[in-house]
Scaffold this motif. Structure first.
Motif, PDB file in Angstrom:
ATOM      1  N   ASP A   1      64.397  26.863  43.942  1.00 42.42           N
ATOM      2  CA  ASP A   1      63.909  27.684  42.831  1.00 42.42           C
ATOM      3  C   ASP A   1      62.677  28.493  43.263  1.00 42.42           C
ATOM      4  OD1 ASP A   1      62.406  25.441  43.123  1.00 42.42           O
ATOM      5  OD2 ASP A   1      62.125  25.068  40.989  1.00 42.42           O
ATOM      6  N   VAL A   2      62.378  29.467  42.472  1.00 43.62           N
ATOM      7  CA  VAL A   2      61.322  30.405  42.857  1.00 43.62           C
ATOM      8  C   VAL A   2      59.952  29.890  42.412  1.00 43.62           C
ATOM      9  CG1 VAL A   2      60.509  32.775  42.613  1.00 43.62           C
ATOM     10  CG2 VAL A   2      62.939  32.302  42.649  1.00 43.62           C
ATOM     11  N   GLN A   3      59.038  29.824  43.349  1.00 45.96           N
ATOM     12  CA  GLN A   3      57.669  29.429  43.045  1.00 45.96           C
ATOM     13  C   GLN A   3      56.816  30.687  42.871  1.00 45.96           C
ATOM     14  OE1 GLN A   3      55.997  26.412  42.920  1.00 45.96           O
ATOM     15  NE2 GLN A   3      57.893  25.222  43.039  1.00 45.96           N
ATOM     16  N   VAL A   4      56.223  30.828  41.699  1.00 48.22           N
ATOM     17  CA  VAL A   4      55.328  31.957  41.476  1.00 48.22           C
ATOM     18  C   VAL A   4      53.906  31.517  41.817  1.00 48.22           C
ATOM     19  CG1 VAL A   4      54.379  33.511  39.725  1.00 48.22           C
ATOM     20  CG2 VAL A   4      56.807  32.955  39.718  1.00 48.22           C
ATOM     21  N   SER A   5      53.255  32.271  42.684  1.00 47.17           N
ATOM     22  CA  SER A   5      51.886  31.912  43.063  1.00 47.17           C
ATOM     23  C   SER A   5      50.946  32.119  41.877  1.00 47.17           C
ATOM     24  CB  SER A   5      51.425  32.777  44.233  1.00 47.17           C
ATOM     25  OG  SER A   5      51.347  34.143  43.831  1.00 47.17           O
ATOM     26  N   PHE A   6      49.806  31.442  41.945  1.00 42.80           N
ATOM     27  CA  PHE A   6      48.773  31.652  40.932  1.00 42.80           C
ATOM     28  C   PHE A   6      48.373  33.121  40.907  1.00 42.80           C
ATOM     29  CE2 PHE A   6      44.433  31.783  39.361  1.00 42.80           C
ATOM     30  CZ  PHE A   6      44.468  30.939  38.273  1.00 42.80           C
ATOM     31  N   TYR A   7      48.279  33.695  42.086  1.00 44.61           N
ATOM     32  CA  TYR A   7      47.963  35.129  42.210  1.00 44.61           C
ATOM     33  C   TYR A   7      48.891  35.984  41.344  1.00 44.61           C
ATOM     34  CZ  TYR A   7      48.023  39.732  44.501  1.00 44.61           C
ATOM     35  OH  TYR A   7      48.014  41.077  44.761  1.00 44.61           O
ATOM     36  N   GLU A   8      50.173  35.726  41.446  1.00 42.81           N
ATOM     37  CA  GLU A   8      51.139  36.491  40.646  1.00 42.81           C
ATOM     38  C   GLU A   8      51.053  36.121  39.174  1.00 42.81           C
ATOM     39  OE1 GLU A   8      55.174  37.104  42.919  1.00 42.81           O
ATOM     40  OE2 GLU A   8      54.242  35.218  43.554  1.00 42.81           O
ATOM     41  N   ALA A   9      50.871  34.809  38.915  1.00 39.37           N
ATOM     42  CA  ALA A   9      50.881  34.338  37.517  1.00 39.37           C
ATOM     43  C   ALA A   9      49.769  34.992  36.685  1.00 39.37           C
ATOM     44  CB  ALA A   9      50.754  32.810  37.468  1.00 39.37           C
ATOM     45  N   VAL A  10      48.624  35.253  37.312  1.00 40.14           N
ATOM     46  CA  VAL A  10      47.518  35.850  36.540  1.00 40.14           C
ATOM     47  C   VAL A  10      47.576  37.372  36.505  1.00 40.14           C
ATOM     48  CG1 VAL A  10      45.935  33.904  36.856  1.00 40.14           C
ATOM     49  CG2 VAL A  10      45.869  35.835  38.484  1.00 40.14           C
ATOM     50  N   GLY A  11      48.512  37.958  37.222  1.00 39.21           N
ATOM     51  CA  GLY A  11      48.649  39.413  37.136  1.00 39.21           C
ATOM     52  C   GLY A  11      48.381  40.169  38.426  1.00 39.21           C
ATOM     53  N   GLY A  12      48.240  39.424  39.543  1.00 39.53           N
ATOM     54  CA  GLY A  12      48.157  40.083  40.849  1.00 39.53           C
ATOM     55  C   GLY A  12      46.869  40.851  41.088  1.00 39.53           C
ATOM     56  N   GLU A  13      46.950  41.797  41.991  1.00 45.82           N
ATOM     57  CA  GLU A  13      45.805  42.573  42.477  1.00 45.82           C
ATOM     58  C   GLU A  13      44.938  43.145  41.344  1.00 45.82           C
ATOM     59  OE1 GLU A  13      44.451  44.267  45.338  1.00 45.82           O
ATOM     60  OE2 GLU A  13      43.514  45.793  44.071  1.00 45.82           O
ATOM     61  N   GLU A  14      45.598  43.669  40.316  1.00 43.97           N
ATOM     62  CA  GLU A  14      44.859  44.314  39.229  1.00 43.97           C
ATOM     63  C   GLU A  14      43.897  43.332  38.544  1.00 43.97           C
ATOM     64  OE1 GLU A  14      46.551  45.079  35.472  1.00 43.97           O
ATOM     65  OE2 GLU A  14      44.596  45.989  35.057  1.00 43.97           O
ATOM     66  N   THR A  15      44.366  42.111  38.341  1.00 45.92           N
ATOM     67  CA  THR A  15      43.533  41.104  37.684  1.00 45.92           C
ATOM     68  C   THR A  15      42.319  40.752  38.534  1.00 45.92           C
ATOM     69  OG1 THR A  15      45.432  40.195  36.518  1.00 45.92           O
ATOM     70  CG2 THR A  15      43.538  38.727  36.805  1.00 45.92           C
ATOM     71  N   PHE A  16      42.530  40.585  39.845  1.00 44.45           N
ATOM     72  CA  PHE A  16      41.407  40.241  40.712  1.00 44.45           C
ATOM     73  C   PHE A  16      40.444  41.416  40.849  1.00 44.45           C
ATOM     74  CE2 PHE A  16      44.357  36.884  41.554  1.00 44.45           C
ATOM     75  CZ  PHE A  16      43.525  35.788  41.693  1.00 44.45           C
ATOM     76  N   HIS A  17      40.995  42.607  40.780  1.00 43.59           N
ATOM     77  CA  HIS A  17      40.137  43.786  40.800  1.00 43.59           C
ATOM     78  C   HIS A  17      39.216  43.796  39.585  1.00 43.59           C
ATOM     79  CE1 HIS A  17      38.776  47.874  41.334  1.00 43.59           C
ATOM     80  NE2 HIS A  17      39.302  47.830  42.539  1.00 43.59           N
TER      81      HIS A  17
END
Ligand code: HEM
Length: 127
Positions: free
Chosen positions: A1-17
């Motif tokens: 099954d597909v594991q979604v990283s925390f990075y992706e779960a919170v919205g990726g680059e835009e969120t960290f920006h």
């Protein structure tokens, strides 16, 4: 099954920006923290912290490609970080985390890590 990283779960680059940009807006006006950072501008520091957090949470590894192993304690050695600096850093980060309006479970995971990491970087005893 597909594991979604925390990075992706919170919205990726835009969120960290958004997170790191908001954080450094607070630092820019902080009389205790601002003098620790480069005089001219905070853009480089903002880029490094954003790339580091993206990598830490499972996103692209640009940080290590550009900077090598994080070695955060060593890299903070030049700066005097006591409990006052740690608390100021966490205050701006709390404001930045709040501004993301993440689901509670994700928000708590992010915040717990930041608190733990900030405590681990204190390198000066209280006077
Ligand atoms: C760099 C201060 C906590 C991650 C820096 C710099 C300063 C600083 C002055 C140099 C700015 C620059 O990159 O030019 C502080 C203070 C902290 C703190 C006062 C309070 C405890 C943290 C935490 C993290 C972190 C908790 C990670 C979660 C980084 C990273 C860099 C950095 C990745 C860039 C390292 C490099 O590649 O050179 N910090 N920091 N810092 N900090 Fe912090």
């Amino acid at each position: 099954d597909v594991q979604v990283s925390f990075y992706e779960a919170v919205g990726g680059e835009e969120t960290f920006h958004r997170l790191v940009h908001r954080f450094y807006q607070g630092v820019a006006d902080d009389p205790l923290l601002r003098p620790l950072y480069p005089e001219d501008d905070l853009t480089g520091a903002e880029d490094r912290l954003r790339m580091f957090l993206i990598q830490y949470w499972g996103g692209p590894t640009t940080y290590s490609q550009q900077r090598g192993h994080p070695r955060l304690r060593m890299r903070h050695h030049p700066f005097v970080i006591g409990s006052a600096e740690r608390d100021a850093w966490l205050r701006h980060m709390r404001d930045a985390v709040d501004s993301l309006e993440l689901p509670a479970e994700l928000e708590n995971r992010l915040w717990d890590y930041l608190v733990y990491a900030a405590h681990s970087l204190v390198n000066a005893p209280d006077a």
